[in-house]
Scaffold this motif. Structure first.
Motif, PDB file in Angstrom:
ATOM      1  N   ASP A  76       3.103   5.723  -2.882  1.00 49.24           N
ATOM      2  CA  ASP A  76       4.338   6.500  -2.733  1.00 49.24           C
ATOM      3  C   ASP A  76       4.357   7.294  -1.424  1.00 49.24           C
ATOM      4  O   ASP A  76       4.635   8.493  -1.407  1.00 49.24           O
ATOM      5  CB  ASP A  76       4.538   7.436  -3.934  1.00 49.24           C
ATOM      6  CG  ASP A  76       5.969   7.954  -4.021  1.00 49.24           C
ATOM      7  OD1 ASP A  76       6.884   7.245  -3.558  1.00 49.24           O
ATOM      8  OD2 ASP A  76       6.158   9.075  -4.527  1.00 49.24           O
ATOM      9  N   LEU A  77       4.037   6.595  -0.329  1.00 45.62           N
ATOM     10  CA  LEU A  77       4.012   7.234   0.987  1.00 45.62           C
ATOM     11  C   LEU A  77       5.367   7.057   1.672  1.00 45.62           C
ATOM     12  O   LEU A  77       5.918   5.972   1.704  1.00 45.62           O
ATOM     13  CB  LEU A  77       2.917   6.613   1.860  1.00 45.62           C
ATOM     14  CG  LEU A  77       1.493   6.807   1.365  1.00 45.62           C
ATOM     15  CD1 LEU A  77       0.523   6.017   2.225  1.00 45.62           C
ATOM     16  CD2 LEU A  77       1.135   8.274   1.360  1.00 45.62           C
ATOM     17  N   GLN A 101       5.437  11.965  11.546  1.00 44.37           N
ATOM     18  CA  GLN A 101       4.922  10.644  11.186  1.00 44.37           C
ATOM     19  C   GLN A 101       5.900   9.520  11.517  1.00 44.37           C
ATOM     20  O   GLN A 101       7.117   9.668  11.416  1.00 44.37           O
ATOM     21  CB  GLN A 101       4.622  10.605   9.688  1.00 44.37           C
ATOM     22  CG  GLN A 101       3.479  11.491   9.285  1.00 44.37           C
ATOM     23  CD  GLN A 101       3.271  11.542   7.783  1.00 44.37           C
ATOM     24  OE1 GLN A 101       4.217  11.486   7.012  1.00 44.37           O
ATOM     25  NE2 GLN A 101       2.016  11.666   7.377  1.00 44.37           N
ATOM     26  N   ASN A 102       5.317   8.396  11.888  1.00 42.14           N
ATOM     27  CA  ASN A 102       6.036   7.150  12.122  1.00 42.14           C
ATOM     28  C   ASN A 102       5.038   6.034  11.818  1.00 42.14           C
ATOM     29  O   ASN A 102       4.137   5.787  12.607  1.00 42.14           O
ATOM     30  CB  ASN A 102       6.524   7.085  13.579  1.00 42.14           C
ATOM     31  CG  ASN A 102       7.284   5.824  13.869  1.00 42.14           C
ATOM     32  OD1 ASN A 102       7.897   5.234  12.989  1.00 42.14           O
ATOM     33  ND2 ASN A 102       7.239   5.397  15.110  1.00 42.14           N
ATOM     34  N   PHE A 103       5.156   5.402  10.658  1.00 41.74           N
ATOM     35  CA  PHE A 103       4.183   4.400  10.235  1.00 41.74           C
ATOM     36  C   PHE A 103       4.419   3.057  10.921  1.00 41.74           C
ATOM     37  O   PHE A 103       5.546   2.579  10.987  1.00 41.74           O
ATOM     38  CB  PHE A 103       4.245   4.182   8.719  1.00 41.74           C
ATOM     39  CG  PHE A 103       3.925   5.399   7.896  1.00 41.74           C
ATOM     40  CD1 PHE A 103       3.093   6.403   8.355  1.00 41.74           C
ATOM     41  CD2 PHE A 103       4.459   5.535   6.627  1.00 41.74           C
ATOM     42  CE1 PHE A 103       2.787   7.513   7.586  1.00 41.74           C
ATOM     43  CE2 PHE A 103       4.161   6.637   5.837  1.00 41.74           C
ATOM     44  CZ  PHE A 103       3.332   7.629   6.320  1.00 41.74           C
ATOM     45  N   LEU A 104       3.343   2.454  11.398  1.00 40.32           N
ATOM     46  CA  LEU A 104       3.388   1.094  11.929  1.00 40.32           C
ATOM     47  C   LEU A 104       3.087   0.150  10.769  1.00 40.32           C
ATOM     48  O   LEU A 104       2.027   0.233  10.169  1.00 40.32           O
ATOM     49  CB  LEU A 104       2.338   0.911  13.024  1.00 40.32           C
ATOM     50  CG  LEU A 104       2.513   1.721  14.298  1.00 40.32           C
ATOM     51  CD1 LEU A 104       1.321   1.515  15.223  1.00 40.32           C
ATOM     52  CD2 LEU A 104       3.798   1.350  14.993  1.00 40.32           C
ATOM     53  N   LEU A 105       4.021  -0.748  10.470  1.00 36.20           N
ATOM     54  CA  LEU A 105       3.873  -1.617   9.309  1.00 36.20           C
ATOM     55  C   LEU A 105       3.509  -3.056   9.655  1.00 36.20           C
ATOM     56  O   LEU A 105       3.037  -3.795   8.803  1.00 36.20           O
ATOM     57  CB  LEU A 105       5.173  -1.617   8.493  1.00 36.20           C
ATOM     58  CG  LEU A 105       5.642  -0.262   7.983  1.00 36.20           C
ATOM     59  CD1 LEU A 105       6.931  -0.412   7.200  1.00 36.20           C
ATOM     60  CD2 LEU A 105       4.572   0.405   7.151  1.00 36.20           C
ATOM     61  N   VAL A 151       0.844  -1.198   0.000  1.00 39.33           N
ATOM     62  CA  VAL A 151       0.000   0.000   0.000  1.00 39.33           C
ATOM     63  C   VAL A 151       0.878   1.246   0.000  1.00 39.33           C
ATOM     64  O   VAL A 151       0.662   2.183  -0.773  1.00 39.33           O
ATOM     65  CB  VAL A 151      -0.944   0.004   1.227  1.00 39.33           C
ATOM     66  CG1 VAL A 151      -1.675   1.327   1.359  1.00 39.33           C
ATOM     67  CG2 VAL A 151      -1.927  -1.167   1.147  1.00 39.33           C
ATOM     68  N   ILE A 152       1.884   1.251   0.857  1.00 41.50           N
ATOM     69  CA  ILE A 152       2.796   2.398   0.966  1.00 41.50           C
ATOM     70  C   ILE A 152       3.538   2.621  -0.344  1.00 41.50           C
ATOM     71  O   ILE A 152       3.662   3.755  -0.815  1.00 41.50           O
ATOM     72  CB  ILE A 152       3.761   2.195   2.151  1.00 41.50           C
ATOM     73  CG1 ILE A 152       2.967   2.348   3.465  1.00 41.50           C
ATOM     74  CG2 ILE A 152       4.925   3.169   2.098  1.00 41.50           C
ATOM     75  CD1 ILE A 152       3.719   1.884   4.688  1.00 41.50           C
TER      76      ILE A 152
END
Length: 163
Positions: A18-19, A27-31, A13-14
């Motif tokens: 293109d996130l 921001q800090n994405f949890l994957l 998805v990311i």
């Protein structure tokens, strides 16, 4: 875990949208969907609750909350780049996810949720403390929320618990 629902893995998805986490947005994405599902379970039984999530990014925790049975999730996201990824989640969970594009410090979430309400979020670095203080010092007690399940970046957590 690559899937807790029929949606693609978060890394896909990311990449497709293109996130990239922006430092200026805190921001800090949890994957890890195992982790996001565990966080959602830590929020308790969500089946009879609306959940407010601030800063969902690509929606890892959002997916965990919905997969764990949240009645409804209100996702407040400032970064327009993340909205299409969140809309894909909304399509997979019809009627259970409302997305608001805007600044969580400027939005009244109560206009969009029905009690009981819980808050579960991986808070953006730059507004985490301000949101927490606001939630813990409402004009009237008890507050509108039933519980808070919050993640902070290490530096923010250390500042919160410092003497």
């Amino acid at each position: 875990m690559t899937a807790i629902d029929g949606l693609p893995p978060l890394r896909d998805v990311i990449a497709r949208h293109d996130l990239r986490a922006k430092k200026q947005l805190g921001q800090n994405f949890l994957l890890d969907l195992n982790l996001t599902a565990r966080i959602a379970r830590a929020a308790g039984d969500l089946t009879q609750c609306d959940v407010i999530e601030v800063g969902p990014g690509p929606g890892g925790l959002t997916r965990g909350l919905l997969a764990e049975g949240a009645r409804h999730v209100l996702a407040i996201e400032k970064d327009a780049r993340a909205i299409p990824a969140l809309q894909e989640i909304a399509a997979a969970y019809p009627g259970r996810l409302t997305i608001i594009h805007g600044d969580a410090l400027q939005i009244d979430p109560l206009a969009h949720v029905t009690p009981p309400v819980r808050i579960a979020a991986n808070l953006p670095y730059n507004i985490g403390t301000e949101l927490l203080v606001g939630w813990l010092t409402p004009p009237a007690w008890p507050p509108f929320w039933q519980s808070l399940t919050l993640m902070f970046q290490r530096e923010v957590a250390q500042r919160i618990v410092a003497r």
